[in-house]
Scaffold this motif. Structure first.
Motif, PDB file in Angstrom:
ATOM      1  N   ILE A 130      -0.618 -10.093  -2.763  1.00 19.96           N
ATOM      2  CA  ILE A 130       0.123  -9.220  -1.852  1.00 19.96           C
ATOM      3  C   ILE A 130       1.186  -8.444  -2.615  1.00 19.96           C
ATOM      4  N   CYS A 131       1.181  -7.136  -2.445  1.00 23.02           N
ATOM      5  CA  CYS A 131       2.277  -6.302  -2.939  1.00 23.02           C
ATOM      6  C   CYS A 131       3.319  -6.228  -1.826  1.00 23.02           C
ATOM      7  N   ASP A 132       4.402  -6.958  -2.010  1.00 20.12           N
ATOM      8  CA  ASP A 132       5.343  -7.175  -0.927  1.00 20.12           C
ATOM      9  C   ASP A 132       6.668  -6.466  -1.177  1.00 20.12           C
ATOM     10  N   SER A 133       7.556  -6.560  -0.200  1.00 20.50           N
ATOM     11  CA  SER A 133       8.899  -5.990  -0.307  1.00 20.50           C
ATOM     12  C   SER A 133       9.839  -7.018  -0.927  1.00 20.50           C
ATOM     13  N   GLN A 134      11.080  -6.650  -1.074  1.00 16.29           N
ATOM     14  CA  GLN A 134      12.054  -7.553  -1.672  1.00 16.29           C
ATOM     15  C   GLN A 134      12.305  -8.781  -0.808  1.00 16.29           C
ATOM     16  N   SER A 135      12.046  -8.685   0.485  1.00 17.93           N
ATOM     17  CA  SER A 135      12.252  -9.825   1.374  1.00 17.93           C
ATOM     18  C   SER A 135      10.992 -10.671   1.548  1.00 17.93           C
ATOM     19  N   TYR A 136       9.889 -10.297   0.886  1.00 16.58           N
ATOM     20  CA  TYR A 136       8.638 -11.070   0.890  1.00 16.58           C
ATOM     21  C   TYR A 136       8.155 -11.363   2.317  1.00 16.58           C
ATOM     22  N   VAL A 137       8.209 -10.342   3.166  1.00 16.45           N
ATOM     23  CA  VAL A 137       7.892 -10.540   4.574  1.00 16.45           C
ATOM     24  C   VAL A 137       6.442 -10.959   4.763  1.00 16.45           C
ATOM     25  N   ARG A 138       5.506 -10.216   4.182  1.00 15.93           N
ATOM     26  CA  ARG A 138       4.088 -10.497   4.409  1.00 15.93           C
ATOM     27  C   ARG A 138       3.682 -11.826   3.777  1.00 15.93           C
ATOM     28  N   THR A 139       4.266 -12.137   2.627  1.00 17.82           N
ATOM     29  CA  THR A 139       3.917 -13.396   1.972  1.00 17.82           C
ATOM     30  C   THR A 139       4.410 -14.588   2.780  1.00 17.82           C
ATOM     31  N   GLY A 245     -12.975 -17.523  -0.554  1.00 13.43           N
ATOM     32  CA  GLY A 245     -12.973 -16.130  -0.121  1.00 13.43           C
ATOM     33  C   GLY A 245     -11.680 -15.442  -0.493  1.00 13.43           C
ATOM     34  N   TYR A 246     -11.778 -14.141  -0.754  1.00 17.97           N
ATOM     35  CA  TYR A 246     -10.585 -13.331  -1.010  1.00 17.97           C
ATOM     36  C   TYR A 246     -10.246 -12.573   0.254  1.00 17.97           C
ATOM     37  N   GLN A 247      -8.997 -12.659   0.689  1.00 18.23           N
ATOM     38  CA  GLN A 247      -8.572 -12.043   1.938  1.00 18.23           C
ATOM     39  C   GLN A 247      -7.495 -11.001   1.674  1.00 18.23           C
ATOM     40  N   PRO A 248      -7.860  -9.721   1.707  1.00 15.37           N
ATOM     41  CA  PRO A 248      -6.831  -8.679   1.544  1.00 15.37           C
ATOM     42  C   PRO A 248      -5.879  -8.690   2.725  1.00 15.37           C
ATOM     43  N   SER A 249      -4.606  -8.594   2.455  1.00 14.67           N
ATOM     44  CA  SER A 249      -3.618  -8.649   3.537  1.00 14.67           C
ATOM     45  C   SER A 249      -3.681  -7.411   4.424  1.00 14.67           C
ATOM     46  N   GLU A 250      -4.207  -6.299   3.882  1.00 16.60           N
ATOM     47  CA  GLU A 250      -4.212  -5.066   4.669  1.00 16.60           C
ATOM     48  C   GLU A 250      -5.344  -5.023   5.685  1.00 16.60           C
TER      49      GLU A 250
END
Length: 873
Positions: A130-139, A245-250
C-alpha cells in the motif's frame, strides 16, 4: 475463485417527483454397527451436543504451542478477551482464528507498506503493498479488518530502538493484537519467492508472480511471516497447499471503522448478539464458508464492476428467476460442513502424535468424504444455470474433479461410513472407518471392541433387572458409558451402596458402577489400539490427499461464493428487492432502509435519493424525530449492498462506484481518550476531511451540536464548504436551518427536508405529525417544531408561551433583513436553469416515447410554476 430508466430531477413539489412514473438421503451406518445403534439412540443430544461441537472444533487448525508461548489473542488490560467498542466486536467477529501478520515499511519519502496476512486456521495468505499517507490510514484499516492475533515487525521498528511512527500507531489503534519482531535476515525477497513457488496452489504460482512483481515489501513480509511461524511454533505446510493471493488496496471500498460501527454494518449498536444489523439481515448462508465470504465482502466491497459486481448480479438474477433451481441449491448447501478448516488441518504438518491426533485425522478424512459426496448435489442443482458465475461454479464442481479423489478415499475407507455429530456415532464410525482386510491386527482389535460393547449392553440389562429400574445407557466423551436411572425406581439408601459418580437431577440420577468404569477403561484401551493401527493406514491416505488439495480448495471456495449468492437470493425473494444499475448517477426511487424495512414491514415510508455532478451535497433538515438520521444512513447501507452484488430494497436504483464510505453519526464521548462528545466529533471530522475525495460517500449527522450555537454553526459552515469542494457524495443532516439557506445558492447543493405537518387540536394546541418523506427545500420553521414537541413532552404552558414569544420575535427580525433584490432572483433563475439542463440530460436516455413525452410535459409545467414563484419574490 476470482469473481465475484433514468431518474430526472424536478425543481418543485415533493422530492419523489424527481422520478418518472415509468420506470441425498443420509448415508447408512455400517452393517456391522447395527448392534451399537441402541446406545447411539440413547444419547441425549440436547445435553451434550454443545460440548461435543466444542471438542470437534478443537483448537483452530493446529495446537500452536511452544514451551512458553501460545498463539492467542492476548487479553486486554482489563483482563477480558475483548472490550466493548474494540475492533473485533465492532466487526462482529465470532470466529477464533490464528492470524499472523508481518508488516514492513519503506524508509524513503513515500510511505509504502508491505503486508502479509497468514490465516493459519483457513490455510489462506493475503499479500498487499500500500502506498499510504503519513497517517497510514489505509494500512491501519486493513490490519483492523484482518484482526490479527500477532503482528510481526522488523527489529529496527521496535523497541529498544526508537519505535517508528507506524509501530506506534499500530500499538495504539490495534491493542487487541500482540506485537512481536523477527530477525532482519528473515525479511528476504528471494526467500519470499521460494515460499510462493513451494507453497502456492498449482496454477496460482504464475499469476501470483506477475501480481507481486515489483512488490518488494509484500514479498519480504511473506518470507518473514512463514519463517516466524516455523521458528516460533514449529509448524509448516505441505507443498502446493496454501491459497496465496495478492490483493490491491485500490480494488476494494474502504469503509471507515467509525462508519462500520455507527451504520450498524456488522453489529447492532445496542446488542452485539442482535441480528438487527446489515450482516444479520443478509446472512442467510447455510455454510460457515459462505458466512466468512459474506463478512469479508461486506467489510471490503468490491469496486470492480465487470469482474465482480456484474457477474454476481447476473447469477443472483438467474437464481431469483428460476425458483426450482434456487430451491435445489439451498437444499444441497445444507449438507456441507466447514470444509475450509478441515482441508487446512490436513495440509498442516505438525509434530503432534498420539491418540488425539489419530482420532482427529480420521475425523478429518470422514469430513472430506462427506464433503465430496455432497458436491454432486450442487452440480446437479446448477445444471440449468446460464449465467457466467454459476456456470463457472458448476464447472469447478464437476464429477471429473471430485470423483477421482472420492474413489481414492473409498479404497481405504468403508463406503457407507460417514461423518456423524453425536459422540458415540462418531466414535463407532471412526472405529470401523478403515476397510477390513487391510490390517489383520486392526481387524482383531475391532472385534474385541465389538465384543466389549456387546458386553456393556448386556451388563446394563443385568443392572436394570437387579434393581428393578428402567436403566438407560448413555455416552459422552468425558465419562464414556454411564447410566441414567429415574429416581422413582430407586431406593435412595441403595444408591450410595451400588453406584459411584452420582449426579442427582430433578427426576433421575446419572451414575456409574465400578464394573462399568472398568469396562470403560478396557473399551478405551481397545479403542486407542484401533485408532493407532488405523492411523498407520490413514497417514498414507492423507499424504495422497495433500496432493489433491488445490482442486479441493477451489471447490470449497466456489461453494462458499454460491452460498453467499444464494443468501442474497433468500433475502431478495422475501423482501422484494430490485437489481440496481451501475452508472455515474445515484438515483433511488422508493428506497427503504434495509434493516427497518424488515422490522417495520408495510409501515415503513420509502424515500427517494438523487445525486449527480450537480447534486452531490444534500443538506437535510427536519424537526426532531422526523427521520433524518434514518434517511441519510439508508443511502450508505444500500451502497454497500449494491457493491457486494446484492439487490436493494427500492422500486428503481442506480449507483456509482464508491471507493470510500465515511460517517460521522455518533454523539457519544470517549472517556478512554479524555474527549468530550464535541472532541470526538472534531477528531472524526478531521479524519474524514483528510480522506474524502470525489469517489467518496460521506454521511454527516448533526455536526456542531456539541458546542455553542454560534461556534457550531461556523464549524458546520466551514466543513460543509470543504466537503462541497471535494466533489464527494455527501448527505448532511442538520438542525441549523440557517446553514441550509446559506448553502442553497451554491452549485452542487440540494436542500431537502423531512416533511411534517401541524394540526390544531382541542384548545387550539398544535400537534406535529411526521410524514417521514424527503421533500425539496428547507424545513419550514414557522410553527417552531421544537416548541411543539416540548409541549407534547409535558413542558409547562408558562414556559411554552415565553418560548413562542421569543421565537416569533427572532423570526420577524430575520424576515426584515432578508434579501429581496434582483440579484437574489437572478441567482435562483440560474439554479433553476441548471436543474432543467440536468433533467433534460436524464430524459435523453432511452425510454418509452409516451412515458418520455408525459415526463417532459410535467417538467415544463413545474418549470413555469417555479419560475413564477421566483418572479413573485
Amino acid at each position: 475463485m476470482s469473481f465475484s430508466s433514468g431518474a430526472s430531477p424536478q425543481t418543485t413539489g415533493t422530492y419523489s417527483s424527481y422520478f418518472s412514473s415509468s420506470v441425498p438421503p443420509e448415508s447408512p451406518s455400517l452393517q456391522s454397527q447395527r448392534s451399537y445403534s441402541q446406545a447411539s439412540q440413547a444419547y441425549d443430544e440436547d445435553e451434550f451436543g454443545d460440548e461435543f461441537e466444542d471438542e470437534l472444533e478443537g483448537p483452530p487448525s493446529v495446537t500452536l504451542t511452544t514451551a512458553s508461548t501460545t498463539i492467542s489473542r492476548p487479553s486486554t488490560p482489563s483482563g477480558r478477551r475483548s472490550r466493548r467498542g474494540t475492533t473485533p466486536s465492532i466487526l462482529g467477529q465470532s470466529e477464533s482464528n490464528d492470524i499472523i501478520c508481518a508488516v514492513s515499511e519503506s524508509r524513503g519519502v513515500t510511505h509504502t507498506v508491505g503486508i502479509a496476512i497468514v490465516n493459519m486456521s483457513l490455510g489462506e495468505v493475503t499479500l498487499s503493498q500500500i502506498c499510504d499517507s503519513q497517517s497510514y490510514v489505509r494500512t491501519i484499516h486493513k490490519l483492523q479488518l484482518a484482526s490479527p492475533s500477532r503482528i510481526v515487525f522488523t527489529p529496527s521498528a521496535c523497541p529498544p530502538n526508537r519505535p517508528s511512527t507506524f509501530y506506534s500507531l499500530v500499538e495504539q489503534l490495534i491493542p487487541e493484537a500482540e506485537i512481536a519482531c523477527h530477525e532482519r535476515s528473515a525479511w528476504s525477497e528471494s526467500s519470499g519467492i521460494e515460499y510462493m513457488e513451494g507453497l502456492a496452489l498449482d496454477g496460482d504460482i504464475g499469476p501470483l508472480k506477475v501480481a507481486t512483481q515489483g512488490k518488494y515489501y509484500a514479498v519480504c513480509c511473506f518470507s518473514a511471516a512463514m519463517k516466524y511461524i516455523d521458528h516460533q511454533f514449529n509448524v509448516t505446510f505441505s507443498p502446493q497447499s496454501l491459497r496465496i493471493g495478492y490483493q490491491p488496496s485500490e480494488d476494494t471500498m474502504m469503509i471507515a471503522i467509525p462508519a462500520i460501527q455507527s451504520l450498524e454494518v456488522m453489529c447492532n449498536l445496542k446488542s452485539a448478539k442482535s441480528k438487527e444489523c446489515l450482516f444479520g439481515l443478509l446472512n442467510h448462508t447455510l455454510t460457515p464458508m459462505g458466512a466468512r465470504v459474506l463478512r469479508n465482502n461486506m467489510l471490503q466491497p468490491s469496486t470492480n464492476f465487470d469482474g465482480y459486481i456484474r457477474v454476481r448480479y447476473d447469477a443472483l438474477g438467474e437464481m431469483v428467476a428460476h425458483e426450482e433451481m434456487f430451491r435445489e441449491i439451498r437444499k444441497a448447501l445444507k449438507l456441507f460442513h466447514d470444509a475450509e478448516r478441515t482441508f487446512t488441518k490436513l495440509i498442516t504438518i505438525r509434530p503432534a502424535t498420539g491418540i488425539t491426533a489419530a482420532e482427529e485425522q480420521i475425523t478429518h478424512i470422514l469430513m472430506v468424504k462427506s464433503f465430496l459426496e455432497s458436491v454432486p448435489d450442487i452440480y446437479r442443482a446448477l445444471y440449468p444455470a446460464k449465467s457466467d458465475l454459476l456456470v463457472k461454479i458448476r464447472t469447478i464442481c464437476c464429477p471429473e474433479t471430485t470423483v477421482p479423489i472420492l474413489r481414492m478415499i473409498k479404497e481405504v475407507i468403508e463406503a457407507d461410513v460417514t461423518y456423524m455429530k453425536s459422540p458415540l456415532d462418531l466414535r463407532n464410525q471412526r472405529t470401523f472407518a478403515v476397510k477390513s482386510g487391510l490390517s489383520g491386527l486392526l481387524d482383531i482389535a475391532r472385534q474385541t471392541y465389538k465384543e466389549l460393547t456387546d458386553y456393556i449392553h448386556q451388563y446394563t440389562n443385568g443392572v436394570s433387572e437387579e434393581h428393578q429400574a428402567a436403566v438407560t445407557i448413555k455416552f459422552d466423551n468425558r465419562r464414556m458409558y454411564w447410566f441414567r436411572i429415574p429416581t422413582a425406581d430407586l431406593d435412595p439408601e441403595s444408591v450410595s451402596q451400588h453406584f459411584i459418580n452420582v449426579i442427582w437431577k430433578k427426576n433421575h440420577i446419572e451414575c456409574q458402577t465400578m464394573d462399568l468404569v472398568k469396562l470403560n477403561r478396557r473399551l478405551s484401551d481397545t479403542s486407542n489400539e484401533v485408532m493407532l493401527r488405523s492411523d498407520q493406514i490413514i497417514l498414507e491416505l492423507v499424504k495422497d490427499l495433500r496432493k489433491e488439495v488445490s482442486p479441493l480448495f477451489r471447490v470449497c471456495e466456489s461453494i462458499a461464493l454460491l452460498d453467499m449468492i444464494a443468501s442474497f437470493g433468500q433475502v431478495t425473494t422475501t423482501r422484494d428487492y430490485v437489481r440496481p444499475l451501475i452508472e455515474d448517477t445515484l438515483a433511488l426511487k422508493a428506497a427503504r432502509h434495509p434493516i427497518l424495512d424488515k422490522k417495520m414491514a408495510s409501515e415503513y415510508v420509502p424515500n427517494d435519493y438523487y445525486g449527480t455532478e450537480h447534486h452531490r451535497f444534500h443538506c437535510v433538515t427536519g424537526c426532531n424525530m422526523s427521520g433524518k438520521s434514518t434517511y441519510i444512513r439508508s443511502v450508505a447501507l444500500l451502497q454497500i449492498m449494491a457493491q457486494i452484488g446484492c439487490f436493494v430494497p427500492a422500486e428503481f436504483a442506480t449507483f456509482p462506484i464508491i471507493h470510500n464510505i465515511l460517517a460521522r453519526i455518533s454523539t457519544q464521548d470517549s472517556i478512554e481518550a479524555n474527549l468530550s462528545s464535541f472532541g470526538v466529533e472534531m477528531r472524526e471530522m478531521a479524519f474524514i476531511l483528510k480522506n474524502v475525495d470525489s469517489q467518496s460517500l460521506a454521511i454527516i449527522d448533526e455536526l456542531g451540536r456539541g458546542t455553542g450555537n454560534r461556534d457550531g454553526m461556523a464549524i458546520a459552515m466551514a466543513i460543509s464548504e470543504a466537503l462541497i469542494d471535494t466533489g464527494a457524495y455527501v448527505w448532511f443532516a442538520t438542525h441549523f436551518i440557517e446553514l441550509a439557506r446559506a448553502l442553497e445558492n451554491r452549485p452542487g447543493v440540494l436542500n431537502l427536508h423531512l416533511a411534517s405537518n401541524t394540526t390544531i387540536g382541542e384548545g387550539g394546541i398544535p400537534h406535529l405529525n411526521m410524514l417521514y418523506k424527503a421533500t425539496a427545500g428547507t424545513v419550514d420553521d414557522e410553527h417552531h417544531y421544537g416548541i411543539v414537541l416540548a409541549r407534547a413532552m409535558g413542558m409547562p404552558n408558562s414556559f411554552i408561551e415565553v418560548a413562542e414569544k421569543v421565537a416569533n420575535d427572532l423570526r420577524s427580525r430575520r424576515e426584515s433583513n432578508r434579501q429581496n433584490s434582483e440579484s437574489y432572483k437572478e441567482i435562483h433563475r440560474q439554479k433553476l436553469m441548471l436543474n432543467l439542463y440536468e433533467a433534460l440530460k436524464q430524459a435523453a436516455r432511452p425510454s418509452n416515447p409516451e412515458t418520455r413525452l408525459g415526463y417532459l410535459r410535467c417538467l415544463r409545467e413545474e418549470y413555469h410554476e417555479r419560475l413564477r414563484e421566483i418572479e413573485e419574490m
